[in-house]
Design an enzyme around this catalytic site. Sequence first.
Site, short mmCIF file in Angstrom:
data_model
loop_
_atom_site.label_atom_id
_atom_site.label_comp_id
_atom_site.label_asym_id
_atom_site.label_seq_id
_atom_site.Cartn_x
_atom_site.Cartn_y
_atom_site.Cartn_z
CD GLU A 131 30.22 -9.36 28.77
OE1 GLU A 131 29.17 -9.70 29.17
OE2 GLU A 131 31.26 -9.54 29.49
CG HIS A 134 26.50 -10.31 32.31
ND1 HIS A 134 25.77 -9.93 33.95
CD2 HIS A 134 27.39 -10.02 32.66
CE1 HIS A 134 27.18 -9.40 34.11
NE2 HIS A 134 27.89 -9.07 33.83
CD GLU A 201 29.65 -6.42 35.44
OE1 GLU A 201 30.83 -7.30 34.97
OE2 GLU A 201 28.99 -6.50 34.96
#
Length: 328
Positions: A131, A134, A201
């Site tokens: 995360e 990202h 991803e």
Amino acid sequence: MNLVRTAMLIAFMTALFMGVGYMIGGAGGMMIALVIALAMNAFSYWNSDKMVLRMHNAVEVDRKNAPEYFGIVEALVERSGLPMPKVYLIKNDQPNAFATGRNPDNAAVAATTGLLERLSREEVAGVMAHELAHIQNRDTLIMTITATLAGAISMLGNFALFFGGSRNNNSPFGFVGVLLAMIVAPFAAMIVQMAISRTREYSADRRGAEICGNPEWLASALAKIAAAAGRHVNVSAENNPATAHMFIINPLNGQRADNLFSTHPDTENRIRALMAMAGEMDREPEPVRGRPREQPPAQPARRGSSGVPKTGDRQWGRGSDDDQGPWG
């Protein structure tokens, strides 16, 4: 480059929104849709992260009420060089997580209680590192804005019949235009969401593995999350499917194939990529621990019969009597 891609995506979603307005109400409907889209873009830039967190009933936590969870994020942030994001907890049995925010200075990470309860410390570190990747790749702005606009397009499509069903409407396509708005627009928005998530991803997996120091931790976490996702319904995600692409694993039931209609790449493909990366690494990873108290060193990964690594048996909230979990 990410800024250009973000601008292009927002322009496309705005044009799609205007197209729905044109099919429903002609030129007047298109202009109304343009004004709404511009207002939503401005609002989404500043508030889409708060909206997504509110949709999933996320609660902000800190070192006092979630010492281990917060400590792991804090340690990973130090390794990544990012500013410290806000840390949120979602009360949900399905193990999952996502990141949001318009830039690294205004970012947040969120994990479910199911994730913290079912995964080991190392696996949680792998997920949260993904995360943070990202955030570092600046994916969060485009993902949250897309979720907001896709939800609005889907809602407009669902109400197309109500708004455009009258014979006196200004749609140049008549009732056919209304049907197109109902069917095509939500489908197009869904395709855009899928394309965004699937292309980002793999990159976040690789960077997340670099941040946490061991690709096998994230590979093991992905296997566990995917196995549990189908057994536990994520009610907030089912009620807000436009946010599904933000999670590390698709929170909606019944979508696991690696094809055009999947919001995420196939989990097995992601695991294989991570294991290949692990084989390329020639150094021992530095264990990631929370700050509140010292923990024993992580047990070395053990491979199971499926080839997916197994980490230590310690689980959040399932340790010794003095282990009260990440929120106690």
